[in-house]
Design a protein around this motif. Structure first.
Motif, PDB file in Angstrom:
ATOM      1  N   PRO A   1      91.074   4.085  29.213  1.00 45.43           N
ATOM      2  CA  PRO A   1      92.607   4.899  29.476  1.00 45.43           C
ATOM      3  C   PRO A   1      92.965   5.923  28.763  1.00 45.43           C
ATOM      4  CG  PRO A   1      93.189   2.979  30.242  1.00 45.43           C
ATOM      5  CD  PRO A   1      91.968   3.349  29.665  1.00 45.43           C
TER       6      PRO A   1
ATOM      7  N   SER B   1      82.612  12.241  34.400  1.00 46.79           N
ATOM      8  CA  SER B   1      83.861  12.119  33.887  1.00 46.79           C
ATOM      9  C   SER B   1      85.014  10.704  34.006  1.00 46.79           C
ATOM     10  CB  SER B   1      83.824  13.690  33.553  1.00 46.79           C
ATOM     11  OG  SER B   1      84.885  14.195  34.527  1.00 46.79           O
TER      12      SER B   1
ATOM     13  N   LEU C   1      87.143   7.901  31.753  1.00 46.72           N
ATOM     14  CA  LEU C   1      88.120   8.311  31.763  1.00 46.72           C
ATOM     15  C   LEU C   1      88.547   7.025  32.072  1.00 46.72           C
ATOM     16  CD1 LEU C   1      90.731   9.916  31.039  1.00 46.72           C
ATOM     17  CD2 LEU C   1      91.155  10.645  33.146  1.00 46.72           C
ATOM     18  N   SER C   2      88.472   6.350  33.702  1.00 50.95           N
ATOM     19  CA  SER C   2      89.011   5.102  33.847  1.00 50.95           C
ATOM     20  C   SER C   2      88.689   4.095  33.324  1.00 50.95           C
ATOM     21  CB  SER C   2      88.928   5.165  35.472  1.00 50.95           C
ATOM     22  OG  SER C   2      87.660   4.130  35.490  1.00 50.95           O
TER      23      SER C   2
END
Length: 94
Positions: free
Chosen positions: A68, A60, A64-65
């Motif tokens: 963003p 996750s 997410l990175s």
């Protein structure tokens, strides 16, 4: 002899294991906490659940990175920029 590639994009974003430094620190805190859980409550279920939790957290955080904008709810810039005073007080004389 093993050769290493020089990381030249340090101004772009410093990455460790595909994560920015702040998310990598969060991941390491989770790993240390998981080790404490395993040490103080040693059971097969705890080991398997901690391993699954760490794998899920890593996946996750990498997603997410890479994207963003998932958690961005507000706009970065306002719709209109104005120099008009936001106060209702009038300082001019009529």
């Amino acid at each position: 002899m093993k050769s290493f590639e020089v990381y030249r994009n340090i101004r772009k974003r410093a990455m460790i294991w595909g994560l920015p430094v702040s998310l990598f620190a969060l991941m390491m805190i989770a790993v240390v906490g998981s080790l404490l859980v395993i040490i103080f409550s040693f059971s097969l279920g705890a080991v398997i659940s901690v391993f699954i939790f760490n794998c899920t957290l890593y996946i996750s955080l990498t997603r997410l990175s890479s994207n963003p904008r998932i958690f961005q709810v507000s706009r970065v810039f306002p719709k209109a920029i104005s120099v008009k005073r936001s106060s209702n007080l009038h300082y001019e004389q009529d």
